[in-house]
Motif scaffolding. Structure first.
Motif, PDB file in Angstrom:
ATOM      1  N   GLN A  69       0.808  -1.208   0.000  1.00  0.00           N
ATOM      2  CA  GLN A  69       0.000   0.000   0.000  1.00  0.00           C
ATOM      3  C   GLN A  69       0.848   1.268   0.000  1.00  0.00           C
ATOM      4  N   GLY A  70       1.890   1.274   0.792  1.00  0.00           N
ATOM      5  CA  GLY A  70       2.729   2.467   0.869  1.00  0.00           C
ATOM      6  C   GLY A  70       1.927   3.677   1.306  1.00  0.00           C
ATOM      7  N   ASN A  71       2.071   4.807   0.595  1.00  0.00           N
ATOM      8  CA  ASN A  71       1.373   6.043   0.940  1.00  0.00           C
ATOM      9  C   ASN A  71       0.024   6.190   0.244  1.00  0.00           C
ATOM     10  N   SER A  72      -0.366   5.224  -0.557  1.00  0.00           N
ATOM     11  CA  SER A  72      -1.635   5.345  -1.272  1.00  0.00           C
ATOM     12  C   SER A  72      -2.806   5.011  -0.355  1.00  0.00           C
ATOM     13  N   LEU A  73      -3.985   5.441  -0.757  1.00  0.00           N
ATOM     14  CA  LEU A  73      -5.203   5.108  -0.028  1.00  0.00           C
ATOM     15  C   LEU A  73      -5.546   3.648  -0.277  1.00  0.00           C
ATOM     16  N   VAL A  74      -6.337   3.062   0.590  1.00  0.00           N
ATOM     17  CA  VAL A  74      -6.702   1.650   0.465  1.00  0.00           C
ATOM     18  C   VAL A  74      -7.349   1.377  -0.891  1.00  0.00           C
ATOM     19  N   TYR A  75      -8.282   2.240  -1.301  1.00  0.00           N
ATOM     20  CA  TYR A  75      -8.968   1.962  -2.564  1.00  0.00           C
ATOM     21  C   TYR A  75      -8.019   2.059  -3.751  1.00  0.00           C
ATOM     22  N   GLU A  76      -7.021   2.948  -3.682  1.00  0.00           N
ATOM     23  CA  GLU A  76      -6.026   3.037  -4.757  1.00  0.00           C
ATOM     24  C   GLU A  76      -5.173   1.767  -4.784  1.00  0.00           C
ATOM     25  N   TYR A  77      -4.793   1.292  -3.611  1.00  0.00           N
ATOM     26  CA  TYR A  77      -4.038   0.041  -3.500  1.00  0.00           C
ATOM     27  C   TYR A  77      -4.873  -1.120  -4.034  1.00  0.00           C
ATOM     28  N   ALA A  78      -6.165  -1.155  -3.724  1.00  0.00           N
ATOM     29  CA  ALA A  78      -7.043  -2.232  -4.191  1.00  0.00           C
ATOM     30  C   ALA A  78      -7.159  -2.237  -5.711  1.00  0.00           C
ATOM     31  N   ILE A  79      -7.262  -1.079  -6.307  1.00  0.00           N
ATOM     32  CA  ILE A  79      -7.350  -0.985  -7.776  1.00  0.00           C
ATOM     33  C   ILE A  79      -6.066  -1.504  -8.407  1.00  0.00           C
ATOM     34  N   GLN A  80      -4.931  -1.074  -7.887  1.00  0.00           N
ATOM     35  CA  GLN A  80      -3.631  -1.543  -8.395  1.00  0.00           C
ATOM     36  C   GLN A  80      -3.482  -3.044  -8.188  1.00  0.00           C
ATOM     37  N   PHE A  81      -3.898  -3.527  -7.032  1.00  0.00           N
ATOM     38  CA  PHE A  81      -3.840  -4.955  -6.708  1.00  0.00           C
ATOM     39  C   PHE A  81      -4.632  -5.764  -7.730  1.00  0.00           C
ATOM     40  N   GLY A 141      -8.643  14.170  10.591  1.00  0.00           N
ATOM     41  CA  GLY A 141      -9.577  14.144   9.474  1.00  0.00           C
ATOM     42  C   GLY A 141      -8.968  14.168   8.094  1.00  0.00           C
ATOM     43  N   VAL A 142      -7.671  14.060   7.969  1.00  0.00           N
ATOM     44  CA  VAL A 142      -7.033  14.102   6.662  1.00  0.00           C
ATOM     45  C   VAL A 142      -7.484  12.910   5.827  1.00  0.00           C
ATOM     46  N   GLY A 143      -8.028  13.172   4.657  1.00  0.00           N
ATOM     47  CA  GLY A 143      -8.417  12.100   3.739  1.00  0.00           C
ATOM     48  C   GLY A 143      -9.737  11.439   4.064  1.00  0.00           C
ATOM     49  N   LYS A 144     -10.480  11.958   5.071  1.00  0.00           N
ATOM     50  CA  LYS A 144     -11.720  11.308   5.496  1.00  0.00           C
ATOM     51  C   LYS A 144     -12.743  11.242   4.375  1.00  0.00           C
ATOM     52  N   ALA A 145     -13.011  12.345   3.723  1.00  0.00           N
ATOM     53  CA  ALA A 145     -14.043  12.371   2.687  1.00  0.00           C
ATOM     54  C   ALA A 145     -13.691  11.426   1.543  1.00  0.00           C
ATOM     55  N   LEU A 146     -12.445  11.438   1.129  1.00  0.00           N
ATOM     56  CA  LEU A 146     -12.023  10.566   0.040  1.00  0.00           C
ATOM     57  C   LEU A 146     -12.119   9.109   0.439  1.00  0.00           C
ATOM     58  N   SER A 147     -11.732   8.772   1.651  1.00  0.00           N
ATOM     59  CA  SER A 147     -11.818   7.392   2.115  1.00  0.00           C
ATOM     60  C   SER A 147     -13.262   6.923   2.218  1.00  0.00           C
ATOM     61  N   ASN A 148     -14.161   7.788   2.717  1.00  0.00           N
ATOM     62  CA  ASN A 148     -15.571   7.413   2.807  1.00  0.00           C
ATOM     63  C   ASN A 148     -16.170   7.196   1.430  1.00  0.00           C
ATOM     64  N   ARG A 149     -15.832   8.068   0.485  1.00  0.00           N
ATOM     65  CA  ARG A 149     -16.336   7.916  -0.879  1.00  0.00           C
ATOM     66  C   ARG A 149     -15.814   6.627  -1.482  1.00  0.00           C
ATOM     67  N   ALA A 150     -14.568   6.291  -1.232  1.00  0.00           N
ATOM     68  CA  ALA A 150     -13.996   5.051  -1.761  1.00  0.00           C
ATOM     69  C   ALA A 150     -14.678   3.844  -1.146  1.00  0.00           C
ATOM     70  N   ALA A 151     -14.970   3.902   0.145  1.00  0.00           N
ATOM     71  CA  ALA A 151     -15.620   2.762   0.816  1.00  0.00           C
ATOM     72  C   ALA A 151     -16.991   2.506   0.235  1.00  0.00           C
ATOM     73  N   SER A 152     -17.725   3.564  -0.099  1.00  0.00           N
ATOM     74  CA  SER A 152     -19.079   3.372  -0.600  1.00  0.00           C
ATOM     75  C   SER A 152     -19.092   3.018  -2.076  1.00  0.00           C
TER      76      SER A 152
END
Length: 175
Positions: A69-81, A141-152
């Protein structure tokens, strides 16, 4: 597509364009002149050999095996994975895939997920995204909105599909 084995070559070659179409016309003529019966396995092997060299495939497989994952968000890591997973040609289970994904996550997310023992990939990504979002809330709260959008939207492309029970943040669920 669920088509019969003997129709796969016909269907696939029908949609070829450009260089691939020219290559196939020449390759088919050569194979037919040699009296070869053109099977799906033969076509697939020939086309992969022509357009996707084995050393490139091996390199992509290695990138997959080393992916973290490194510094990427979980959803970015999942897409690459998922993009690189197709290069891993060994037979695997959903549980193996989840384990491999978990191994590449950041430690602060992995510690919590280990306890959950999730064996469905989409569920694992969803839970990892929620954990990431909660961790972001804890540090300001850094990245909260982006992470929530990715989760949904993970796994449904954000096309307005029904959200799962874990698509909302913990605060939204409590209120």
């Amino acid at each position: 597509m669920g088509c019969a084995e003997e129709r796969k070559v016909l269907y696939t070659t029908y949609i070829l364009t450009g260089d691939a179409k020219m290559w196939w016309h020449k390759a088919r003529a050569m194979l037919e002149a040699q009296g070869e019966v053109i099977t799906w396995a033969m076509f697939r092997s020939s086309s992969l050999g022509k357009f996707f060299a084995s050393h490139v495939h091996a390199a992509k497989k290695q990138v997959f095996l080393n992916l973290v994952q490194g510094n990427s968000l979980v959803y970015e890591y999942a897409i690459q994975f998922e993009r690189l997973y197709k290069f891993y040609s060994h037979l695997t289970s959903e549980e193996w895939r989840c384990q491999r994904f978990s191994d590449g996550l950041r430690t602060n997310i992995k510690r919590i997920l280990i306890l959950l023992r999730i064996t469905e990939f989409a569920d694992l990504v969803n839970q990892a995204t929620i954990i990431e979002s909660l961790n972001a809330e804890d540090v300001g709260g850094v990245g909260k909105a982006l992470s929530n959008r990715a989760a949904s939207s993970y796994g449904n492309g954000g096309k307005g599909a029904k959200k799962g029970p874990y698509s909302r943040s913990l605060r939204q669920q409590q209120s």
